[in-house]
Design an enzyme around this catalytic site. Structure first.
Site, mmCIF file in Angstrom:
data_model
loop_
_atom_site.group_PDB
_atom_site.id
_atom_site.type_symbol
_atom_site.label_atom_id
_atom_site.label_comp_id
_atom_site.label_asym_id
_atom_site.label_seq_id
_atom_site.Cartn_x
_atom_site.Cartn_y
_atom_site.Cartn_z
ATOM 1 N N CYS A 135 12.667 8.072 -1.463
ATOM 2 C CA CYS A 135 11.353 7.806 -2.026
ATOM 3 C C CYS A 135 11.422 7.914 -3.547
ATOM 4 O O CYS A 135 11.926 8.918 -4.068
ATOM 5 C CB CYS A 135 10.335 8.789 -1.463
ATOM 6 N N ARG A 160 7.419 8.616 8.872
ATOM 7 C CA ARG A 160 7.047 9.794 8.104
ATOM 8 C C ARG A 160 5.523 9.802 8.014
ATOM 9 O O ARG A 160 4.913 8.782 7.721
ATOM 10 C CB ARG A 160 7.676 9.763 6.703
ATOM 11 N N GLY A 161 4.934 10.963 8.285
ATOM 12 C CA GLY A 161 3.484 11.045 8.239
ATOM 13 C C GLY A 161 2.802 10.180 9.278
ATOM 14 O O GLY A 161 1.694 9.685 9.050
ATOM 15 N N HIS A 220 10.805 1.087 0.575
ATOM 16 C CA HIS A 220 11.462 0.368 1.673
ATOM 17 C C HIS A 220 11.472 -1.149 1.443
ATOM 18 O O HIS A 220 12.513 -1.810 1.589
ATOM 19 C CB HIS A 220 10.737 0.622 2.996
ATOM 20 N N GLU A 221 10.294 -1.686 1.133
ATOM 21 C CA GLU A 221 10.163 -3.132 0.974
ATOM 22 C C GLU A 221 11.075 -3.648 -0.132
ATOM 23 O O GLU A 221 11.703 -4.704 -0.001
ATOM 24 C CB GLU A 221 8.709 -3.489 0.640
ATOM 25 N N VAL A 250 0.859 -1.180 0.000
ATOM 26 C CA VAL A 250 0.000 0.000 0.000
ATOM 27 C C VAL A 250 0.895 1.230 0.000
ATOM 28 O O VAL A 250 1.810 1.345 0.825
ATOM 29 C CB VAL A 250 -0.940 0.011 1.220
ATOM 30 N N GLU A 251 0.660 2.129 -0.934
ATOM 31 C CA GLU A 251 1.454 3.359 -1.011
ATOM 32 C C GLU A 251 1.263 4.159 0.278
ATOM 33 O O GLU A 251 0.149 4.312 0.767
ATOM 34 C CB GLU A 251 1.027 4.138 -2.258
ATOM 35 N N SER A 252 2.371 4.648 0.846
ATOM 36 C CA SER A 252 2.356 5.158 2.217
ATOM 37 C C SER A 252 1.490 6.395 2.410
ATOM 38 O O SER A 252 0.802 6.526 3.426
ATOM 39 C CB SER A 252 3.784 5.429 2.693
ATOM 40 N N ASP A 308 14.870 8.417 3.081
ATOM 41 C CA ASP A 308 14.344 7.390 3.978
ATOM 42 C C ASP A 308 15.518 6.835 4.774
ATOM 43 O O ASP A 308 16.455 6.282 4.197
ATOM 44 C CB ASP A 308 13.678 6.263 3.180
#
Length: 273
Positions: free
Chosen positions: A180, A248-249, A219-220, A80-82, A187
């Site tokens: 990113c 983040r967020g 990241h993954e 899922v996009e962050s 990151d």
């Protein structure tokens, strides 16, 4: 879905009411194809997401808060996009729910639909906040090794084995940085490599980790790239790669991949998280 349609890197209005349509799935297969990974994965794993900014309204309109840990299996079709995840969680901020279980039910249902597989959820109420601990990743830290490097894109050719008999050890570093792929934002992460096999040259490993410094990838995907590069270069009989990225967020992401451990590590945040 194309990343050009993702909320990340775009100005998006914050939602005022619950909206599961905000979740933006990204197929894992797209990146894995570039890593020569097919359906038969060489690892098991999980992506641990910690949400620190979870809030909703109870039936009488009073705000409630909690934290949550979400476990996305590495064999799920999608990540899922962050930013979409952040917007989705924020869509509960002004949403009335009868109780916390109603929130759990919606989270589990919506995230499973986006990921294409069941997603684990640990709900952390304020009564448990004081129980939460902080610790650093276990292992021998290699950050103080005296190295010289001018390569800042992933360079698997830097990896090499050291002379000696087979070892079983855990190495760690706080010097992983990637970026990113949409916004270019940095990151930051701590990385742990647990393995059994020929000794990995520690200076070579540190140079390799530092080589991600200008690399743009989620990241993954970074963790899966690291896993594959170490397997090809040093061929350990057992290997686990685990990264804990700073938040983040209101979210942090912690991918874990292993070809011998059946259960992920305890989800304990590091000082930088």
């Amino acid at each position: 879905m194309s990343l050009s349609n993702a909320p990340l890197g775009q100005h998006v209005a914050y939602p005022s009411q619950y909206d599961p349509g905000l979740l933006f799935p990204i197929p894992r297969a797209t990146n894995r194809a570039s890593l020569q990974l097919g359906a038969a994965l060489p690892f098991t794993g999980v992506d641990l997401w910690n949400a620190y900014e979870l809030s909703w309204l109870d039936a009488r309109g009073k705000p409630r808060v909690a934290m949550a840990t979400f476990s996305f299996p590495a064999d799920s079709p999608n990540i899922v996009e962050s930013k979409s995840f952040k917007l989705y969680l924020n869509s509960f901020n002004q949403t009335r729910l009868p109780n916390a279980q109603a929130l759990r039910d919606r989270l589990e249902r919506d995230l499973a639909a986006a990921a294409g597989a069941p997603v684990g959820l640990e709900f952390i109420s304020p009564q448990r906040f004081g129980e939460l601990n902080m610790a650093e990743l276990d292992g021998i830290y290699i950050d103080k090794l005296d190295i010289e490097i001018d390569t800042y894109e992933p360079a698997p050719q830097l990896l090499q084995c050291a002379p000696g008999d087979e070892v079983e050890e855990t190495l760690a570093t706080r010097l992983l940085k990637s970026n990113c792929p949409v916004t270019g934002q940095p990151d930051w992460a701590s990385l742990q490599v647990r393995y059994r096999g020929r000794p990995i040259d520690r200076a070579a490993l540190l140079k390799y980790v530092v080589s991600f410094r200008q690399h743009a990838e989620f990241h993954e995907h970074c963790v899966e790239r690291i896993f594959g590069d170490i397997m090809r270069a040093c061929q350990p009989r057992q290997l686990t790669v685990y990264a804990r990225y700073t938040r983040r967020g209101g979210l942090d992401i912690n991918p874990w991949r292993s070809n011998f451990e059946s259960a992920p590590p305890a989800d304990v945040r590091t000082a930088r998280q």
